[in-house]
Write an enzyme that holds these catalytic residues in place. Structure first.
Site, short mmCIF file in Angstrom:
data_model
loop_
_atom_site.label_atom_id
_atom_site.label_comp_id
_atom_site.label_asym_id
_atom_site.label_seq_id
_atom_site.Cartn_x
_atom_site.Cartn_y
_atom_site.Cartn_z
N LYS A 89 1.83 -3.72 6.87
CA LYS A 89 1.89 -3.71 5.45
C LYS A 89 3.57 -3.55 4.86
O LYS A 89 4.41 -3.86 4.91
CB LYS A 89 0.94 -2.85 4.76
CG LYS A 89 0.52 -2.70 4.38
CD LYS A 89 -0.23 -4.28 3.30
CE LYS A 89 -1.59 -4.26 3.85
NZ LYS A 89 -1.76 -6.18 2.90
N TYR A 116 -2.49 -1.24 10.88
CA TYR A 116 -3.16 -1.59 9.83
C TYR A 116 -1.94 -1.35 8.79
O TYR A 116 -0.82 -1.96 7.95
CB TYR A 116 -3.57 -1.21 9.33
CG TYR A 116 -4.12 -1.37 7.25
CD1 TYR A 116 -4.07 -2.47 7.10
CD2 TYR A 116 -3.53 -0.80 6.88
CE1 TYR A 116 -4.67 -3.14 5.53
CE2 TYR A 116 -3.95 -0.99 5.45
CZ TYR A 116 -4.09 -2.04 5.31
OH TYR A 116 -4.49 -2.30 3.58
N SER A 137 1.09 -1.57 0.20
CA SER A 137 0.39 0.12 -0.02
C SER A 137 0.94 1.26 0.14
O SER A 137 2.02 1.50 0.78
CB SER A 137 -0.40 0.06 1.35
OG SER A 137 -1.43 1.29 1.68
#
Ligand code: NAD
Ligand code: WQD
Length: 343
Positions: free
Chosen positions: A157, A153, A128
């Site tokens: 990643k 979150y 992302s």
């Protein structure tokens, strides 16, 4: 000619389902593994209505090692894995950090271990643009520094990219392409598949379409005092099927051994930044439907502006985001109307 088998985790999800369509349209055999925590079995019918073929499906949690191992035993000829399966709600990750670390990282660890054990070396990973935080230079290139994550979150990643790097360092047989998505939007033009937000949407476009159709009374524009031409925040919105096509190219690159290093990163964006107010204008122009809005304060944790420099993906993958803003917003609107009709 029959093409190779590809394992797609999270394949009934939003980006996964659009990618399965592109894989099947390019002749690949697809096996989906999904625990249906954020998607439903009906997505398989949607895919089949577009491609004419229902992909193989296994309702399995990627964190369940023995269930995943059964898949690698059962389908001994998997040539590549596209790993979409993850929890993705930024706000929820702040409330339930351990759940996010477990789901997003244990699933990846299991897959990497099985890839080595079953000599299945090719991985496409969903990363992302969140790894860049607020970049110092725009547009942002792949070599920009990874900034401290602002949510669990986002951190999953960043950690996932590091785990993949270390796994490849230790097992030179493994290869991976990490695709750093900017803001995926829209739905398949058939409206057979699209985004299914759970509850009140956090993301801009589903909130816009739900407001336009009357589910929400108005859209709150978060922030009017950013250092941008109109004061609202800027993002790079990319059409989901354009994004999906890049995965097919990434798979081909891995299968043909064309990736230069063990692990490669690519920005998947359009290269064009749009402010929230510009998105609303574009939506109203494209659909003729008015979106009630209220300008409110900034949303905590939001960055001011980010858009991609996609030139590395353009030149190296031979991939380019082609769909106009107007066309992508129209597909989002068609999808919202189709959802209403299904109810
Ligand atoms: P999504 O929630 O629609 O799809 C994810 C799918 O994975 C769902 O079908 C869910 O049921 C499944 N899943 C979750 N945990 C699982 C597990 N442990 N085992 C098996 N299945 C599991 O999300 P999406 O928008 O399609 O995102 C796909 C990937 O792309 C995710 O990794 C996400 O973090 C990443 N990503 C998404 C965006 C975005 O804005 N949508 C942006 C950048 C990166
Ligand atoms: C876009 C813009 C909001 C809703 C998130 C994750 C990121 C990535 C994509 C996975 C922002 C504004 C939004 C609303 C608004 N996901 N907005 N009113 O925040 O860029 O990224 O999803 O990796 O990690 O953080 O996307 O769609 O939530 O917001 O004004 O009701 O729209 O403030 O400027 P974001 P978004």
């Amino acid at each position: 000619m029959k093409k190779e088998k590809i394992l797609v985790t999270g394949g009934t999800g939003y980006i996964g389902s659009h990618t399965v369509v592109e894989l099947q349209n390019n002749g690949y055999e697809v096996i989906i593994v999904d625990n249906l925590s954020n998607s439903s079995l009906e997505v398989l019918d949607g895919i089949a209505s577009i491609t004419g073929k229902k992909p193989d499906f296994e309702q399995i949690d990627c964190c369940d090692m023995s269930a995943m191992e059964r898949i690698f035993n059962q389908y001994s000829d998997i040539k590549a894995i596209i790993h979409f399966a993850a929890s993705k709600a930024v706000g929820e990750s702040v409330e339930k950090p351990l759940m996010y670390y477990r789901n997003n990282l244990v699933s990846l660890l299991n897959i990497l271990e099985l890839m080595s054990k079953y000599n299945c070396p090719n991985l496409v990973f969903s990363s992302s643009c969140t790894v860049y935080g607020q970049p110092d230079k725009l547009p942002v290139t792949e070599d920009a520094p990874v900034k401290a994550a602002t949510s669990p979150y986002g951190n999953t990643k960043q950690i996932a990219e590091e785990i993949i790097r270390d796994a490849i360092h230790a097992d030179k047989n493994l290869k991976s392409i990490a695709l750093r998505y900017f803001n995926p939007v829209g739905a398949h033009p058939s409206a057979a598949i699209g985004e299914l937000p759970n509850g009140i949407p956090n993301n801009l476009i589903p909130f816009v379409t739900q407001t336009a159709i009357g589910i929400r009374s108005r859209l709150r524009v978060f922030g009017s005092d950013y250092n941008t031409p109109d004061g609202s925040a800027i993002r790079d919105y990319i059409y989901v099927s354009d994004l999906a096509k890049a995965h097919v190219i990434a798979v081909e690159r891995l299968l043909e051994n064309r990736n230069r290093k063990g692990l490669e990163f690519f920005n998947l964006g359009t290269g064009r930044g749009l402010s929230v107010l510009e998105v609303l204008n574009e939506f109203e122009k494209a659909t003729g439907v008015k979106v009630e809005r209220e300008i409110v304060g900034r949303r905590e944790g939001d960055i001011e502006k980010v858009w991609a420099d996609p030139s590395w993906a353009n030149s190296e993958l031979g991939w380019k985001a082609e769909t106009s803003v107007s066309a992508m917003l129209q597909t989002a609107w068609t999808w919202e109307k189709a959802l209403k009709n299904k109810k």
